[in-house]
Write a protein that holds these residues in place. Structure first.
Motif, PDB file in Angstrom:
ATOM      1  N   GLN A 153       0.806  -1.217   0.000  1.00  0.00           N
ATOM      2  CA  GLN A 153       0.000   0.000   0.000  1.00  0.00           C
ATOM      3  C   GLN A 153       0.838   1.264   0.000  1.00  0.00           C
ATOM      4  OE1 GLN A 153       0.611  -1.754   2.642  1.00  0.00           O
ATOM      5  NE2 GLN A 153       0.374  -0.653   4.552  1.00  0.00           N
ATOM      6  N   LYS A 154       2.138   1.140   0.213  1.00  0.00           N
ATOM      7  CA  LYS A 154       3.010   2.310   0.101  1.00  0.00           C
ATOM      8  C   LYS A 154       3.358   2.527  -1.359  1.00  0.00           C
ATOM      9  CE  LYS A 154       7.248   4.440   1.761  1.00  0.00           C
ATOM     10  NZ  LYS A 154       7.528   5.030   0.428  1.00  0.00           N
ATOM     11  N   GLY A 155       3.287   3.762  -1.812  1.00  0.00           N
ATOM     12  CA  GLY A 155       3.639   4.067  -3.188  1.00  0.00           C
ATOM     13  C   GLY A 155       5.136   4.223  -3.376  1.00  0.00           C
ATOM     14  N   GLY A 156       5.587   4.035  -4.590  1.00  0.00           N
ATOM     15  CA  GLY A 156       6.981   4.281  -4.920  1.00  0.00           C
ATOM     16  C   GLY A 156       7.962   3.228  -4.473  1.00  0.00           C
ATOM     17  N   VAL A 157       7.476   2.001  -4.200  1.00  0.00           N
ATOM     18  CA  VAL A 157       8.392   0.949  -3.752  1.00  0.00           C
ATOM     19  C   VAL A 157       8.808   0.029  -4.898  1.00  0.00           C
ATOM     20  CG1 VAL A 157       7.460   0.986  -1.416  1.00  0.00           C
ATOM     21  CG2 VAL A 157       6.508  -0.604  -3.090  1.00  0.00           C
TER      22      VAL A 157
ATOM     23  N   GLY B 144      -7.820  -0.871  -0.892  1.00  0.00           N
ATOM     24  CA  GLY B 144      -9.244  -0.786  -1.191  1.00  0.00           C
ATOM     25  C   GLY B 144      -9.763  -2.012  -1.922  1.00  0.00           C
ATOM     26  N   LEU B 145     -10.932  -1.856  -2.561  1.00  0.00           N
ATOM     27  CA  LEU B 145     -11.594  -2.975  -3.215  1.00  0.00           C
ATOM     28  C   LEU B 145     -10.828  -3.510  -4.421  1.00  0.00           C
ATOM     29  CD1 LEU B 145     -15.418  -2.177  -3.101  1.00  0.00           C
ATOM     30  CD2 LEU B 145     -14.260  -4.210  -2.219  1.00  0.00           C
ATOM     31  N   LEU B 146     -10.083  -2.652  -5.096  1.00  0.00           N
ATOM     32  CA  LEU B 146      -9.294  -3.144  -6.222  1.00  0.00           C
ATOM     33  C   LEU B 146      -8.203  -4.100  -5.740  1.00  0.00           C
ATOM     34  CD1 LEU B 146      -8.909   0.087  -8.416  1.00  0.00           C
ATOM     35  CD2 LEU B 146     -10.385  -1.892  -8.832  1.00  0.00           C
ATOM     36  N   THR B 147      -7.523  -3.720  -4.664  1.00  0.00           N
ATOM     37  CA  THR B 147      -6.498  -4.608  -4.114  1.00  0.00           C
ATOM     38  C   THR B 147      -7.114  -5.875  -3.549  1.00  0.00           C
ATOM     39  OG1 THR B 147      -5.058  -2.717  -3.608  1.00  0.00           O
ATOM     40  CG2 THR B 147      -4.626  -4.776  -2.430  1.00  0.00           C
ATOM     41  N   VAL B 148      -8.289  -5.765  -2.924  1.00  0.00           N
ATOM     42  CA  VAL B 148      -8.975  -6.957  -2.408  1.00  0.00           C
ATOM     43  C   VAL B 148      -9.334  -7.896  -3.556  1.00  0.00           C
ATOM     44  CG1 VAL B 148     -11.071  -7.778  -1.269  1.00  0.00           C
ATOM     45  CG2 VAL B 148      -9.826  -5.821  -0.329  1.00  0.00           C
TER      46      VAL B 148
ATOM     47  N   GLN C 236       0.238  -3.677   8.466  1.00  0.00           N
ATOM     48  CA  GLN C 236      -1.165  -3.581   8.067  1.00  0.00           C
ATOM     49  C   GLN C 236      -1.447  -4.381   6.806  1.00  0.00           C
ATOM     50  OE1 GLN C 236      -3.680  -2.099   9.840  1.00  0.00           O
ATOM     51  NE2 GLN C 236      -4.945  -3.160   8.316  1.00  0.00           N
ATOM     52  N   LEU C 237      -0.503  -4.387   5.869  1.00  0.00           N
ATOM     53  CA  LEU C 237      -0.675  -5.176   4.648  1.00  0.00           C
ATOM     54  C   LEU C 237      -0.771  -6.663   4.974  1.00  0.00           C
ATOM     55  CD1 LEU C 237      -0.714  -5.509   1.570  1.00  0.00           C
ATOM     56  CD2 LEU C 237       1.790  -5.480   1.618  1.00  0.00           C
TER      57      LEU C 237
END
Length: 361
Positions: free
Chosen positions: A110-114, A232-236, A261-262
């Motif tokens: 969920q962190k961006g830029g990784v 969110g729902l897309l990742t789910v 959390q992930l």
């Protein structure tokens, strides 16, 4: 590591011709002198790499974080040319082992830029160039994976949104990637930004992507789902459709903070929606050998996740960052670079793990 952290467009230009050299297309050159061609159970040649420290050390020593210089007698340019031929594989003689059943990866953090999109694109290209049939599903409204594969994703192009909301078959929106045989991409347009809201009232909203992938008439060896930087729902949907989770982790402290959390969300999906889901692969990205922090983060991740962490580590490399502006992966943009070699090694390790463990890395 503390308990809370332990689990923790620019216009495209014409791409320069890939650097190559006068070498035997069928030769195999890897980071280890022990690399060789062997026979897989199915009788097809597979590239096998024995881990090496890159400086003549034993196989049990840590893998070098830089692309090795190879034999001391070989000039650097010659070694780079040989690596480029191995990665581009123009003869098709070098193949990575194919799994006995389709492997569906959700590339999530969920962190961006990784490095989620960069990892998705380059692993997919590396596997496709070496004999595997690969599908990339771009599930990020930004559409960066589509950009990296040079697949049109402007407004009006059939995309993954149509599959999720309107039940359009995945085969109708998947596009072949130019110049890469056996690689297909389901693009994402800006329409996908509204899918999070529209999916709320849809029946069986968590399994829409899973049903679309299962209904595809052709079977792929690998499916990579590039997730947005959110939970969110897309990742789910991606977590429900996948069997394995690949988590790219940037070698910096902030990248560890949200990892807990992930992992919790993945566990919830496993308990209630997808009992076969497994965090199978951790890939360390943006490794900077000049800093002690990168080494400390690597040791923390390896101590916690153990064998799930790939030995291959992706270094900071400007070629990796330049490639998307040409609509390419680093594998085709500069196949002799450290970034391309590192992603090739990571793809090979994933392929070998899948064979050795029956499909789960």
């Amino acid at each position: 590591m503390s308990e809370s952290n332990a689990a923790m467009s620019e216009p495209r230009r014409s791409a320069p011709a890939p650097r190559s050299g006068p070498s035997d297309p069928g030769s195999v050159v890897t980071s280890s002198p022990a690399a060789r061609l062997s026979e897989s159970p199915a009788g097809q040649p597979v590239a096998v790499v024995a881990p090496s420290s890159g400086d003549g050390g034993s196989a049990s020593e840590p893998v070098s974080r830089e692309t090795p210089n190879g034999d001391e007698g070989d000039p650097p340019l010659a070694m780079e040319a040989l690596r480029a031929v191995q990665i581009l594989n123009p003869s098709g003689e070098i193949v990575m082992p194919r799994p006995d059943h389709p492997r569906v990866f959700c590339v999530a953090n969920q962190k961006g830029g990784v490095g989620k999109t960069t990892t998705t694109v380059n692993l997919a290209v590396a596997l496709a160039l070496h004999g595997n049939r690969v599908l990339v599903v771009d599930l990020d409204p930004q559409g960066n994976a589509s950009t990296g594969l040079n697949v049109p994703h402007h407004a009006g192009v059939p995309d993954v949104y149509d599959c999720l909301i309107d039940n359009v078959p995945l085969a109708d929106v998947a596009q072949p990637v130019e110049g890469i045989p056996n690689l297909f991409c389901v693009p994402a347009t800006i329409d996908l930004a509204g899918a999070e809201i529209e999916l709320v009232s849809v029946v069986a909203r968590e399994s829409r992507l899973q049903r679309a992938i299962s209904a595809h008439p052709e079977k792929f060896d690998y499916v990579f789902i590039d997730c947005p930087p959110s939970l969110g729902l897309l990742t789910v949907n991606a977590l429900c459709a996948a069997q394995e989770v690949l988590i790219p982790i940037q070698c910096e402290y902030y990248a560890l903070e949200g990892l807990n959390q992930l992992i919790n969300n993945i566990n919830l999906v496993r308990q209630h929606l997808n009992p076969t889901l497994d965090v199978s692969t951790i890939l360390l990205t943006m490794y900077d050998r000049r800093t002690r922090l990168a080494d400390a983060v690597e040791q923390d991740v390896r101590n916690h996740f153990g064998s799930k962490v790939l030995e291959a580590v992706i270094p900071r490399n400007v070629r990796v960052s330049e490639a998307p502006s040409y609509g390419q992966s680093v594998m085709t943009y500069d196949p002799g670079s450290r970034g391309a070699t590192s992603y090739f090694e990571a793809a090979l390790e994933i392929a070998m793990r899948g064979v050795n463990t029956g499909g789960a890395a």
